[in-house]
Design a protein around this motif. Sequence first.
Motif, PDB file in Angstrom:
ATOM      1  N   LEU A  87       0.807  -1.219   0.000  1.00 55.91           N
ATOM      2  CA  LEU A  87       0.000   0.000   0.000  1.00 55.91           C
ATOM      3  C   LEU A  87       0.840   1.269   0.000  1.00 55.91           C
ATOM      4  O   LEU A  87       0.318   2.354   0.279  1.00 55.91           O
ATOM      5  N   GLY A  88       2.122   1.177  -0.313  1.00 54.50           N
ATOM      6  CA  GLY A  88       2.914   2.389  -0.450  1.00 54.50           C
ATOM      7  C   GLY A  88       2.420   3.234  -1.611  1.00 54.50           C
ATOM      8  O   GLY A  88       2.214   2.728  -2.722  1.00 54.50           O
ATOM      9  N   GLY A  89       2.189   4.515  -1.357  1.00 55.45           N
ATOM     10  CA  GLY A  89       1.656   5.393  -2.393  1.00 55.45           C
ATOM     11  C   GLY A  89       0.194   5.194  -2.691  1.00 55.45           C
ATOM     12  O   GLY A  89      -0.308   5.690  -3.705  1.00 55.45           O
ATOM     13  N   SER A  90      -0.520   4.480  -1.815  1.00 54.59           N
ATOM     14  CA  SER A  90      -1.944   4.208  -2.043  1.00 54.59           C
ATOM     15  C   SER A  90      -2.842   5.363  -1.644  1.00 54.59           C
ATOM     16  O   SER A  90      -4.025   5.384  -2.002  1.00 54.59           O
ATOM     17  N   VAL A  93      -0.488   5.758   9.450  1.00 51.04           N
ATOM     18  CA  VAL A  93      -1.361   4.587   9.611  1.00 51.04           C
ATOM     19  C   VAL A  93      -0.611   3.327   9.198  1.00 51.04           C
ATOM     20  O   VAL A  93      -0.685   2.289   9.873  1.00 51.04           O
ATOM     21  N   LEU A  94       0.143   3.397   8.102  1.00 48.94           N
ATOM     22  CA  LEU A  94       0.891   2.225   7.645  1.00 48.94           C
ATOM     23  C   LEU A  94       1.986   1.849   8.643  1.00 48.94           C
ATOM     24  O   LEU A  94       2.302   0.666   8.797  1.00 48.94           O
ATOM     25  N   ARG A  95       2.573   2.831   9.319  1.00 48.88           N
ATOM     26  CA  ARG A  95       3.567   2.508  10.345  1.00 48.88           C
ATOM     27  C   ARG A  95       2.926   1.810  11.536  1.00 48.88           C
ATOM     28  O   ARG A  95       3.535   0.956  12.182  1.00 48.88           O
ATOM     29  N   PHE A 118     -11.434  -1.047 -11.157  1.00 50.18           N
ATOM     30  CA  PHE A 118     -10.529  -1.153 -12.296  1.00 50.18           C
ATOM     31  C   PHE A 118     -10.033  -2.596 -12.385  1.00 50.18           C
ATOM     32  O   PHE A 118     -10.243  -3.399 -11.470  1.00 50.18           O
ATOM     33  N   GLU A 119      -9.380  -2.903 -13.481  1.00 49.27           N
ATOM     34  CA  GLU A 119      -8.914  -4.277 -13.683  1.00 49.27           C
ATOM     35  C   GLU A 119      -7.931  -4.709 -12.605  1.00 49.27           C
ATOM     36  O   GLU A 119      -7.943  -5.859 -12.165  1.00 49.27           O
ATOM     37  N   ASP A 120      -7.083  -3.779 -12.147  1.00 52.57           N
ATOM     38  CA  ASP A 120      -6.049  -4.157 -11.188  1.00 52.57           C
ATOM     39  C   ASP A 120      -6.365  -3.765  -9.750  1.00 52.57           C
ATOM     40  O   ASP A 120      -5.584  -4.046  -8.842  1.00 52.57           O
ATOM     41  N   GLY A 121      -7.506  -3.086  -9.500  1.00 53.22           N
ATOM     42  CA  GLY A 121      -7.817  -2.706  -8.128  1.00 53.22           C
ATOM     43  C   GLY A 121      -9.023  -1.793  -8.037  1.00 53.22           C
ATOM     44  O   GLY A 121      -9.818  -1.689  -8.975  1.00 53.22           O
ATOM     45  N   VAL A 122      -9.156  -1.115  -6.900  1.00 50.98           N
ATOM     46  CA  VAL A 122     -10.313  -0.268  -6.635  1.00 50.98           C
ATOM     47  C   VAL A 122      -9.845   0.991  -5.922  1.00 50.98           C
ATOM     48  O   VAL A 122      -8.849   0.968  -5.178  1.00 50.98           O
ATOM     49  N   THR A 123     -10.538   2.102  -6.161  1.00 50.56           N
ATOM     50  CA  THR A 123     -10.292   3.326  -5.401  1.00 50.56           C
ATOM     51  C   THR A 123     -11.540   3.651  -4.594  1.00 50.56           C
ATOM     52  O   THR A 123     -12.670   3.453  -5.073  1.00 50.56           O
ATOM     53  N   VAL A 124     -11.330   4.125  -3.354  1.00 51.87           N
ATOM     54  CA  VAL A 124     -12.437   4.509  -2.475  1.00 51.87           C
ATOM     55  C   VAL A 124     -12.019   5.760  -1.711  1.00 51.87           C
ATOM     56  O   VAL A 124     -10.822   6.031  -1.534  1.00 51.87           O
ATOM     57  N   PHE A 125     -13.024   6.504  -1.269  1.00 52.62           N
ATOM     58  CA  PHE A 125     -12.769   7.663  -0.405  1.00 52.62           C
ATOM     59  C   PHE A 125     -12.868   7.219   1.046  1.00 52.62           C
ATOM     60  O   PHE A 125     -13.845   6.568   1.448  1.00 52.62           O
ATOM     61  N   CYS A 179      -8.183   6.680  -1.813  1.00 56.65           N
ATOM     62  CA  CYS A 179      -7.137   5.670  -1.660  1.00 56.65           C
ATOM     63  C   CYS A 179      -7.333   4.562  -2.682  1.00 56.65           C
ATOM     64  O   CYS A 179      -8.469   4.207  -3.033  1.00 56.65           O
ATOM     65  N   SER A 180      -6.224   4.030  -3.144  1.00 49.15           N
ATOM     66  CA  SER A 180      -6.274   2.943  -4.130  1.00 49.15           C
ATOM     67  C   SER A 180      -5.750   1.664  -3.500  1.00 49.15           C
ATOM     68  O   SER A 180      -4.735   1.675  -2.788  1.00 49.15           O
ATOM     69  N   PHE A 181      -6.461   0.564  -3.769  1.00 48.15           N
ATOM     70  CA  PHE A 181      -6.099  -0.735  -3.221  1.00 48.15           C
ATOM     71  C   PHE A 181      -6.021  -1.751  -4.356  1.00 48.15           C
ATOM     72  O   PHE A 181      -7.048  -2.038  -4.994  1.00 48.15           O
ATOM     73  N   PRO A 182      -4.853  -2.306  -4.636  1.00 50.82           N
ATOM     74  CA  PRO A 182      -4.776  -3.353  -5.669  1.00 50.82           C
ATOM     75  C   PRO A 182      -5.449  -4.623  -5.185  1.00 50.82           C
ATOM     76  O   PRO A 182      -5.442  -4.938  -3.984  1.00 50.82           O
TER      77      PRO A 182
END
Length: 226
Positions: free
Chosen positions: A134-137, A143-145, A168-175, A184-187
């Motif tokens: 999720l780097g750059g997501s 939160v990631l730490r 999307f084909e490789d993932g989803v974006t949500v607010f 945020c984008s999640f593969p």
Amino acid sequence: MPVPRPSEPLLKLLRDALQKRGLSTSELAARTSLDRGELKRKLSGAEDLSVDQFIALANALELQKELAGLVGMEEEPEPIRGPAVHTLRTASAAAVVEPPPPGPDPLANPAEELFKGGFAWGLDMMVHFDAKQLGGSGVPESVLRKFPDVLPIRFDPRFHRHNAPKYFEDGVTVFLSFDAKRECSFPWAAFRAVNFTIPADAVAPPPPPEPPAPPPRPVLRLVRDE
């Protein structure tokens, strides 16, 4: 427009048989020497399927009868063994195969199907993500730490509309709301678990049985004496 693969009728025969027999790709992979991920890619046409692999899958799915119609053989074929498939005479007409029963597509992306289903059904979802992907997501670094391995995020049905998922084909974006509202984008590859909380009223109870009909009442009939 992509040109259909010449092997698509055979791949469809395998996919339909898999669904008709109620097998998962994991079960079918266990019956052959194929890895589950490799099997899904080959059945979808993303990777080539060798003759030996087709034989192994056809035997595992017990497709001797269907293959007899597909290749135009007049007699019931013997179980497929090794090179015998090379001698099959190709027919112009495809086999008549019963359509698979309705249900989930065993070759679909489970992360995508489950996540879409939670929003479609309006369910409370707890999703676990592989935080290392999720780097750059858009998820804050703080939160990631805090969650360096697995990041849990709850999707409350009251806020599904505000999450506004885009697929999307490789993932989803949500607010999502952290320190501020962020997109945020999640593969799909980062999804590790999707857990639903099903409310008690989600499934309607069966209708009560109809009361038995009352017995017919006696009727008094007048007969005129001639």
